[in-house]
Scaffold this motif. Structure first.
Motif, PDB file in Angstrom:
ATOM      1  N   LYS A 102       5.435  13.443   2.916  1.00 21.47           N
ATOM      2  CA  LYS A 102       4.491  14.181   2.964  1.00 21.47           C
ATOM      3  C   LYS A 102       2.835  13.290   2.528  1.00 21.47           C
ATOM      4  N   ILE A 103       3.267  11.836   2.891  1.00 20.97           N
ATOM      5  CA  ILE A 103       2.624  10.711   2.752  1.00 20.97           C
ATOM      6  C   ILE A 103       2.062  10.728   4.370  1.00 20.97           C
ATOM      7  N   PHE A 104       2.824  10.876   5.100  1.00 17.16           N
ATOM      8  CA  PHE A 104       2.364  10.729   7.025  1.00 17.16           C
ATOM      9  C   PHE A 104       2.141  11.738   7.168  1.00 17.16           C
ATOM     10  N   HIS A 105       2.167  12.936   6.928  1.00 13.60           N
ATOM     11  CA  HIS A 105       1.798  14.136   6.792  1.00 13.60           C
ATOM     12  C   HIS A 105       2.803  14.473   8.202  1.00 13.60           C
ATOM     13  N   ILE A 106       4.107  14.665   8.454  1.00 17.38           N
ATOM     14  CA  ILE A 106       5.104  14.990   9.766  1.00 17.38           C
ATOM     15  C   ILE A 106       6.730  15.043   8.960  1.00 17.38           C
ATOM     16  N   SER A 107       6.957  16.139  10.225  1.00 21.13           N
ATOM     17  CA  SER A 107       8.628  16.425   9.089  1.00 21.13           C
ATOM     18  C   SER A 107       9.158  14.921   9.316  1.00 21.13           C
ATOM     19  N   ASP A 160       0.971  -0.940  -0.183  1.00 20.11           N
ATOM     20  CA  ASP A 160      -0.204   0.200  -0.013  1.00 20.11           C
ATOM     21  C   ASP A 160       0.666   1.198   0.637  1.00 20.11           C
ATOM     22  N   LEU A 161       1.809   1.483   0.993  1.00 21.72           N
ATOM     23  CA  LEU A 161       2.988   2.337   0.994  1.00 21.72           C
ATOM     24  C   LEU A 161       3.452   2.494  -0.023  1.00 21.72           C
ATOM     25  N   ALA A 162       3.818   1.651  -0.933  1.00 23.06           N
ATOM     26  CA  ALA A 162       4.896   1.546  -1.846  1.00 23.06           C
ATOM     27  C   ALA A 162       3.841   2.432  -3.214  1.00 23.06           C
ATOM     28  N   ALA A 163       2.590   1.812  -3.239  1.00 26.16           N
ATOM     29  CA  ALA A 163       1.782   2.066  -4.107  1.00 26.16           C
ATOM     30  C   ALA A 163       1.432   4.016  -4.080  1.00 26.16           C
ATOM     31  N   GLN A 164       0.691   4.431  -2.789  1.00 30.45           N
ATOM     32  CA  GLN A 164       1.059   5.874  -2.235  1.00 30.45           C
ATOM     33  C   GLN A 164       2.852   6.406  -2.842  1.00 30.45           C
ATOM     34  N   LEU A 165       3.669   6.374  -2.691  1.00 30.72           N
ATOM     35  CA  LEU A 165       4.948   6.277  -3.674  1.00 30.72           C
ATOM     36  C   LEU A 165       4.900   6.757  -4.737  1.00 30.72           C
ATOM     37  N   GLN A 166       4.668   6.028  -4.941  1.00 27.98           N
ATOM     38  CA  GLN A 166       4.349   5.791  -6.840  1.00 27.98           C
ATOM     39  C   GLN A 166       3.402   6.867  -7.659  1.00 27.98           C
ATOM     40  N   LEU A 167       1.738   7.210  -6.444  1.00 32.29           N
ATOM     41  CA  LEU A 167       1.039   8.321  -7.087  1.00 32.29           C
ATOM     42  C   LEU A 167       1.758   9.383  -7.074  1.00 32.29           C
ATOM     43  N   ASP A 216       8.839   6.542  -7.792  1.00 29.51           N
ATOM     44  CA  ASP A 216       9.578   4.495  -8.000  1.00 29.51           C
ATOM     45  C   ASP A 216      10.133   3.562  -6.670  1.00 29.51           C
ATOM     46  N   MET A 217       9.570   3.109  -5.931  1.00 28.80           N
ATOM     47  CA  MET A 217       9.507   2.289  -4.885  1.00 28.80           C
ATOM     48  C   MET A 217       8.344   1.211  -4.772  1.00 28.80           C
ATOM     49  N   LYS A 230      19.527  -1.884   5.160  1.00 33.56           N
ATOM     50  CA  LYS A 230      19.295  -2.601   4.474  1.00 33.56           C
ATOM     51  C   LYS A 230      20.324  -1.293   3.415  1.00 33.56           C
ATOM     52  N   ARG A 231      18.860  -0.544   3.334  1.00 35.09           N
ATOM     53  CA  ARG A 231      19.196   0.667   1.829  1.00 35.09           C
ATOM     54  C   ARG A 231      19.671   1.849   2.741  1.00 35.09           C
ATOM     55  N   TYR A 232      20.673   2.248   1.892  1.00 35.44           N
ATOM     56  CA  TYR A 232      20.334   4.385   2.328  1.00 35.44           C
ATOM     57  C   TYR A 232      19.056   4.623   1.795  1.00 35.44           C
ATOM     58  N   VAL A 233      18.410   5.231   2.243  1.00 35.82           N
ATOM     59  CA  VAL A 233      17.492   6.791   1.904  1.00 35.82           C
ATOM     60  C   VAL A 233      17.605   8.518   1.737  1.00 35.82           C
ATOM     61  N   THR A 234      17.410   8.191   0.419  1.00 41.62           N
ATOM     62  CA  THR A 234      17.045   9.755  -0.339  1.00 41.62           C
ATOM     63  C   THR A 234      16.504  10.524   0.336  1.00 41.62           C
ATOM     64  N   ASP A 235      17.253  12.420   0.490  1.00 36.96           N
ATOM     65  CA  ASP A 235      15.985  13.615   0.320  1.00 36.96           C
ATOM     66  C   ASP A 235      14.384  13.228   0.039  1.00 36.96           C
ATOM     67  N   ILE A 236      15.002  12.495  -1.378  1.00 36.27           N
ATOM     68  CA  ILE A 236      14.088  13.013  -1.657  1.00 36.27           C
ATOM     69  C   ILE A 236      13.152  11.786  -0.894  1.00 36.27           C
ATOM     70  N   GLU A 237      13.184  11.281  -0.780  1.00 34.88           N
ATOM     71  CA  GLU A 237      12.296   9.514  -0.155  1.00 34.88           C
ATOM     72  C   GLU A 237      11.605  10.306   1.356  1.00 34.88           C
ATOM     73  N   LEU A 238      12.515  10.901   1.496  1.00 33.01           N
ATOM     74  CA  LEU A 238      12.407  11.603   2.813  1.00 33.01           C
ATOM     75  C   LEU A 238      11.010  12.158   2.492  1.00 33.01           C
ATOM     76  N   GLN A 239      11.200  13.310   1.886  1.00 35.60           N
ATOM     77  CA  GLN A 239       9.972  14.130   1.416  1.00 35.60           C
ATOM     78  C   GLN A 239       8.878  13.836   1.548  1.00 35.60           C
ATOM     79  N   ALA A 240       9.242  12.677   0.347  1.00 31.13           N
ATOM     80  CA  ALA A 240       7.970  12.246  -0.505  1.00 31.13           C
ATOM     81  C   ALA A 240       7.038  11.177   0.444  1.00 31.13           C
ATOM     82  N   LEU A 241       8.012  10.681   2.077  1.00 33.58           N
ATOM     83  CA  LEU A 241       7.489   9.622   3.648  1.00 33.58           C
ATOM     84  C   LEU A 241       6.671  10.829   4.535  1.00 33.58           C
TER      85      LEU A 241
END
Length: 86
Positions: free
Chosen positions: A68-73, A31-38, A42-43, A55-66
């Motif tokens: 936004k989805i969860f409405h957090i800082s 579900d989260l992957a689908a929301q990110l893709q919307l 591309d996750m 096991k994976r680094y997270v990019t700043d763009i991915e942090l921003q998207a997460l």
């Protein structure tokens, strides 16, 4: 030069919080992957698994998207601190 890791050797700081947020919002990894893709990130479920298991680094763009989805800082994702705790 080796890539940076946390004091515990993890590749990111958000893995545990991402699991908590997903569960709190009733989202599966798919579900989260689908929301990110919307929103253009591309996750797939496997990438989210690797983030949650550190096991994976997270990019700043991915942090921003997460955030936004969860409405957090970003601070909450990284440090677990709310705006009031800063």
């Amino acid at each position: 030069m080796p890539k940076p890791r946390s004091n515990t050797g993890d590749k990111n700081l958000i893995g545990k919080r991402l699991i908590e947020l997903r569960n709190k919002h009733g989202l599966s990894q798919r579900d989260l992957a689908a929301q990110l893709q919307l929103i253009g990130i591309d996750m797939d479920r496997n990438v989210i698994t690797r983030i949650e298991t550190n096991k994976r680094y997270v990019t700043d763009i991915e942090l921003q998207a997460l955030a936004k989805i969860f409405h957090i800082s970003y601070d909450y994702l990284i440090d677990g601190k709310t705006d009031e705790e800063k």
